[in-house]
Structure formats: C-alpha cells, structure tokens
Design a protein around this motif. Structure first.
Motif, PDB file in Angstrom:
ATOM      1  N   SER A 106      -8.102 -21.086  11.346  1.00 17.65           N
ATOM      2  CA  SER A 106      -9.112 -20.708  10.369  1.00 17.65           C
ATOM      3  C   SER A 106      -8.551 -20.829   8.960  1.00 17.65           C
ATOM      4  CB  SER A 106      -9.582 -19.273  10.634  1.00 17.65           C
ATOM      5  OG  SER A 106      -8.508 -18.382  10.460  1.00 17.65           O
ATOM      6  N   SER A 107      -9.446 -21.090   8.015  1.00 17.82           N
ATOM      7  CA  SER A 107      -9.015 -21.271   6.644  1.00 17.82           C
ATOM      8  C   SER A 107      -8.747 -19.925   5.955  1.00 17.82           C
ATOM      9  CB  SER A 107     -10.083 -22.044   5.869  1.00 17.82           C
ATOM     10  OG  SER A 107     -11.295 -21.314   5.882  1.00 17.82           O
ATOM     11  N   GLU A 108      -9.295 -18.835   6.516  1.00 20.24           N
ATOM     12  CA  GLU A 108      -9.086 -17.515   5.925  1.00 20.24           C
ATOM     13  C   GLU A 108      -7.708 -16.985   6.331  1.00 20.24           C
ATOM     14  OE1 GLU A 108     -12.178 -14.978   7.217  1.00 20.24           O
ATOM     15  OE2 GLU A 108     -13.759 -16.345   6.591  1.00 20.24           O
ATOM     16  N   LYS A 109      -7.094 -16.233   5.400  1.00 17.95           N
ATOM     17  CA  LYS A 109      -5.805 -15.624   5.714  1.00 17.95           C
ATOM     18  C   LYS A 109      -6.056 -14.300   6.399  1.00 17.95           C
ATOM     19  CE  LYS A 109      -3.247 -17.704   1.939  1.00 17.95           C
ATOM     20  NZ  LYS A 109      -2.436 -17.446   0.751  1.00 17.95           N
ATOM     21  N   ARG A 110      -5.345 -14.049   7.454  1.00 15.70           N
ATOM     22  CA  ARG A 110      -5.483 -12.792   8.188  1.00 15.70           C
ATOM     23  C   ARG A 110      -4.449 -11.801   7.697  1.00 15.70           C
ATOM     24  NH1 ARG A 110      -7.363 -13.182  14.263  1.00 15.70           N
ATOM     25  NH2 ARG A 110      -9.227 -14.390  13.895  1.00 15.70           N
ATOM     26  N   LEU A 111      -4.856 -10.528   7.677  1.00 12.38           N
ATOM     27  CA  LEU A 111      -3.928  -9.484   7.272  1.00 12.38           C
ATOM     28  C   LEU A 111      -3.039  -9.096   8.441  1.00 12.38           C
ATOM     29  CD1 LEU A 111      -6.345  -7.148   5.283  1.00 12.38           C
ATOM     30  CD2 LEU A 111      -4.683  -8.724   4.340  1.00 12.38           C
ATOM     31  N   SER A 112      -1.812  -8.814   8.118  1.00 10.07           N
ATOM     32  CA  SER A 112      -0.909  -8.367   9.183  1.00 10.07           C
ATOM     33  C   SER A 112      -1.237  -6.917   9.511  1.00 10.07           C
ATOM     34  CB  SER A 112       0.542  -8.497   8.729  1.00 10.07           C
ATOM     35  OG  SER A 112       0.795  -7.609   7.652  1.00 10.07           O
ATOM     36  N   ALA A 113      -0.742  -6.448  10.641  1.00 15.84           N
ATOM     37  CA  ALA A 113      -1.016  -5.085  11.087  1.00 15.84           C
ATOM     38  C   ALA A 113      -0.424  -4.079  10.109  1.00 15.84           C
ATOM     39  CB  ALA A 113      -0.458  -4.869  12.480  1.00 15.84           C
ATOM     40  N   ARG A 114       0.748  -4.385   9.578  1.00 13.00           N
ATOM     41  CA  ARG A 114       1.395  -3.463   8.637  1.00 13.00           C
ATOM     42  C   ARG A 114       0.580  -3.356   7.350  1.00 13.00           C
ATOM     43  NH1 ARG A 114       7.642  -3.780   6.574  1.00 13.00           N
ATOM     44  NH2 ARG A 114       7.556  -1.867   5.329  1.00 13.00           N
ATOM     45  N   ARG A 115       0.098  -4.510   6.865  1.00 10.99           N
ATOM     46  CA  ARG A 115      -0.712  -4.535   5.640  1.00 10.99           C
ATOM     47  C   ARG A 115      -2.018  -3.756   5.848  1.00 10.99           C
ATOM     48  NH1 ARG A 115      -0.783  -4.731   0.296  1.00 10.99           N
ATOM     49  NH2 ARG A 115      -2.438  -6.010  -0.541  1.00 10.99           N
ATOM     50  N   LYS A 116      -2.647  -3.951   6.997  1.00 12.10           N
ATOM     51  CA  LYS A 116      -3.870  -3.208   7.323  1.00 12.10           C
ATOM     52  C   LYS A 116      -3.606  -1.707   7.328  1.00 12.10           C
ATOM     53  CE  LYS A 116      -6.340  -6.512  10.226  1.00 12.10           C
ATOM     54  NZ  LYS A 116      -6.840  -6.769  11.572  1.00 12.10           N
ATOM     55  N   HIS A 117      -2.504  -1.330   7.930  1.00 11.82           N
ATOM     56  CA  HIS A 117      -2.162   0.086   8.030  1.00 11.82           C
ATOM     57  C   HIS A 117      -1.937   0.691   6.640  1.00 11.82           C
ATOM     58  CE1 HIS A 117      -0.665   3.756   9.801  1.00 11.82           C
ATOM     59  NE2 HIS A 117       0.436   3.673   9.068  1.00 11.82           N
ATOM     60  N   THR A 118      -1.215  -0.031   5.770  1.00 11.00           N
ATOM     61  CA  THR A 118      -0.969   0.497   4.420  1.00 11.00           C
ATOM     62  C   THR A 118      -2.260   0.596   3.619  1.00 11.00           C
ATOM     63  OG1 THR A 118      -0.404  -1.723   3.660  1.00 11.00           O
ATOM     64  CG2 THR A 118       1.423  -0.296   4.291  1.00 11.00           C
ATOM     65  N   LEU A 119      -3.127  -0.412   3.741  1.00  7.52           N
ATOM     66  CA  LEU A 119      -4.417  -0.365   3.045  1.00  7.52           C
ATOM     67  C   LEU A 119      -5.262   0.808   3.522  1.00  7.52           C
ATOM     68  CD1 LEU A 119      -5.453  -4.120   2.831  1.00  7.52           C
ATOM     69  CD2 LEU A 119      -4.857  -2.611   0.936  1.00  7.52           C
ATOM     70  N   LYS A 120      -5.266   1.015   4.838  1.00  7.25           N
ATOM     71  CA  LYS A 120      -6.042   2.111   5.414  1.00  7.25           C
ATOM     72  C   LYS A 120      -5.513   3.455   4.943  1.00  7.25           C
ATOM     73  CE  LYS A 120      -8.032   3.140   9.921  1.00  7.25           C
ATOM     74  NZ  LYS A 120      -7.961   2.855  11.351  1.00  7.25           N
ATOM     75  N   SER A 121      -4.203   3.608   4.906  1.00  8.67           N
ATOM     76  CA  SER A 121      -3.625   4.884   4.463  1.00  8.67           C
ATOM     77  C   SER A 121      -3.903   5.116   2.985  1.00  8.67           C
ATOM     78  CB  SER A 121      -2.135   4.923   4.756  1.00  8.67           C
ATOM     79  OG  SER A 121      -1.477   3.899   4.055  1.00  8.67           O
ATOM     80  N   CYS A 122      -3.870   4.063   2.167  1.00  5.34           N
ATOM     81  CA  CYS A 122      -4.194   4.202   0.741  1.00  5.34           C
ATOM     82  C   CYS A 122      -5.656   4.611   0.556  1.00  5.34           C
ATOM     83  CB  CYS A 122      -3.925   2.894   0.001  1.00  5.34           C
ATOM     84  SG  CYS A 122      -2.182   2.499  -0.194  1.00  5.34           S
ATOM     85  N   MET A 123      -6.549   3.989   1.323  1.00  8.54           N
ATOM     86  CA  MET A 123      -7.969   4.335   1.234  1.00  8.54           C
ATOM     87  C   MET A 123      -8.204   5.784   1.638  1.00  8.54           C
ATOM     88  SD  MET A 123      -9.689   0.811   2.683  1.00  8.54           S
ATOM     89  CE  MET A 123     -11.268   1.536   2.957  1.00  8.54           C
ATOM     90  N   LEU A 124      -7.525   6.232   2.679  1.00  9.40           N
ATOM     91  CA  LEU A 124      -7.677   7.617   3.121  1.00  9.40           C
ATOM     92  C   LEU A 124      -7.140   8.593   2.067  1.00  9.40           C
ATOM     93  CD1 LEU A 124      -6.795   7.375   6.916  1.00  9.40           C
ATOM     94  CD2 LEU A 124      -9.004   7.885   5.907  1.00  9.40           C
ATOM     95  N   ALA A 125      -6.050   8.227   1.413  1.00 11.16           N
ATOM     96  CA  ALA A 125      -5.493   9.093   0.373  1.00 11.16           C
ATOM     97  C   ALA A 125      -6.451   9.216  -0.803  1.00 11.16           C
ATOM     98  CB  ALA A 125      -4.140   8.559  -0.090  1.00 11.16           C
ATOM     99  N   VAL A 126      -7.027   8.093  -1.227  1.00  5.96           N
ATOM    100  CA  VAL A 126      -7.989   8.110  -2.334  1.00  5.96           C
ATOM    101  C   VAL A 126      -9.214   8.929  -1.958  1.00  5.96           C
ATOM    102  CG1 VAL A 126      -9.558   6.654  -3.669  1.00  5.96           C
ATOM    103  CG2 VAL A 126      -7.193   5.959  -3.353  1.00  5.96           C
ATOM    104  N   ALA A 127      -9.719   8.737  -0.732  1.00  9.41           N
ATOM    105  CA  ALA A 127     -10.892   9.490  -0.275  1.00  9.41           C
ATOM    106  C   ALA A 127     -10.593  10.981  -0.228  1.00  9.41           C
ATOM    107  CB  ALA A 127     -11.333   8.988   1.098  1.00  9.41           C
ATOM    108  N   ASN A 128      -9.374  11.332   0.193  1.00  9.15           N
ATOM    109  CA  ASN A 128      -8.980  12.740   0.271  1.00  9.15           C
ATOM    110  C   ASN A 128      -8.956  13.365  -1.122  1.00  9.15           C
ATOM    111  OD1 ASN A 128      -8.191  15.129   1.378  1.00  9.15           O
ATOM    112  ND2 ASN A 128      -6.070  14.538   1.717  1.00  9.15           N
ATOM    113  N   THR A 129      -8.402  12.647  -2.103  1.00 11.97           N
ATOM    114  CA  THR A 129      -8.384  13.188  -3.475  1.00 11.97           C
ATOM    115  C   THR A 129      -9.791  13.336  -4.034  1.00 11.97           C
ATOM    116  OG1 THR A 129      -8.053  10.965  -4.356  1.00 11.97           O
ATOM    117  CG2 THR A 129      -6.078  12.296  -4.008  1.00 11.97           C
ATOM    118  N   LEU A 130     -10.674  12.379  -3.724  1.00  9.17           N
ATOM    119  CA  LEU A 130     -12.060  12.476  -4.186  1.00  9.17           C
ATOM    120  C   LEU A 130     -12.763  13.681  -3.564  1.00  9.17           C
ATOM    121  CD1 LEU A 130     -13.202   8.729  -4.152  1.00  9.17           C
ATOM    122  CD2 LEU A 130     -12.732  10.157  -6.139  1.00  9.17           C
ATOM    123  N   LEU A 131     -12.527  13.921  -2.274  1.00  8.69           N
ATOM    124  CA  LEU A 131     -13.131  15.078  -1.609  1.00  8.69           C
ATOM    125  C   LEU A 131     -12.632  16.393  -2.211  1.00  8.69           C
ATOM    126  CD1 LEU A 131     -13.177  14.036   2.153  1.00  8.69           C
ATOM    127  CD2 LEU A 131     -15.131  14.446   0.691  1.00  8.69           C
TER     128      LEU A 131
END
Length: 174
Positions: A2-27
């Motif tokens: 595929s022409s799209e670049k896939r995210l590695s599992a580690r990158r996905k995990h870091t992005l997910k943890s960052c999103m959860l941290a931001v959501a937690n601060t907003l809450l």
C-alpha cells in the motif's frame, strides 16, 4: 504494497497514551470549572449565616428562611413537573416509533404475471368489465398483391414442373 505508511505498534501506543493524557487534563479542568460554578452559585443563593443573639431577630431570621424555602420548593416543583412532562412525551414518542416499526413490515413483493384485462378488473372491480383488445382498434390495411407473386402461385403443382423439366432433359440427352 500500500502507498500509505503504517504506524508501528510502539508509535500507536505513544499516540494513544498522549491522547489519554490530554483528555484526562481536559476532564480535570472541566471538573474544576464545575466546582467553581457551584461554589459561586451557592455563595449567591446562600450567604453565610449570621446568627443574632436576640429572640426577635432569630424569629425574623426563621421567618425569612421559611419564605425562601417556600420559594425554592415552588421552583423545584415547577421544574420537576416540566421535566416529568418532557419525559412522558419522549416515552410516548418512543412507544409510537416502536409501534410503527413493529406493525408495518414491508413484505417482499413477488412478480406476478397478469394480463392487462385482469389488472384492470382487479383495480376497477368486477362491475367494470373493460376489454383491452388492442388489435380491434388497429387500422385494416389491404395488401397489394404483385404480379410476380401471382405467377409464382400459379405455377401449380410441383409434379407438373418436374415433368416439364424432364422433357427438357430428354432433349439434351438426345
């Protein structure tokens, strides 16, 4: 590939943890805002109580508090009544929706072969007999017969033709 670049599992995990941290601060920020609003409202509606020492001032304070409690109870009752009306209306509309979904199931339509006469009879009933003879309304056209066709028809019996041809064959044989 595929022409799209896939995210590695580690990158996905870091992005997910960052999103959860931001959501937690907003809450947490939203919860702090709600607490501040509640304290402000309570400070407005319920000022700090200053107890007087004389009996007359206490009775006056009790009467004032009793009137405020009555007003707040009236407001609560009105709001609760409006809320119950809206909830009942929503419940009734949900029941209507369920009834409409349940009653009218769309059946699968089958193909039916039916002549035009039978269809009109089904639509108009047995009283009205409509005859759909489409050929009756057509114009009558007379066919012109050509002379060549007449000669071909007048040839007659095929056996005679064979006998005539056999005479010709005898002429060539001799």
């Amino acid at each position: 590939m595929s022409s799209e670049k896939r995210l590695s599992a580690r990158r996905k995990h870091t992005l997910k943890s960052c999103m959860l941290a931001v959501a937690n601060t907003l809450l947490e920020a939203e919860a702090n805002v709600k607490v501040g609003e509640r304290e402000k409202y309570l400070a407005e509606k319920c000022p700090p109580l200053e107890l007087p020492y004389s009996k007359e001032e206490l009775t006056a304070l009790c009467e004032k508090l009793h009137e405020e409690v009555g007003v707040s109870e009236e407001e609560r009752y009105c709001i609760e009544f409006k809320l119950n009306m809206v909830l009942n209306e929503v419940r009734d509309l949900n029941i209507k929706i369920v009834d409409l979904r349940g009653k009218f199931k769309r059946p699968r339509l089958k193909k039916v072969r039916m002549s035009a006469d039978a269809m009109l009879k089904a639509l108009l009933g047995s009283k009205h007999t409509v005859n759909m003879d489409l050929r009756a309304n057509l114009k009558q056209v007379k066919k012109e017969v050509k002379e060549e066709d007449k000669q071909l028809r007048d040839v007659g019996d095929w056996r005679k033709n064979i006998e005539d041809k056999s005479d010709r064959k005898k002429m060539f044989d001799s």
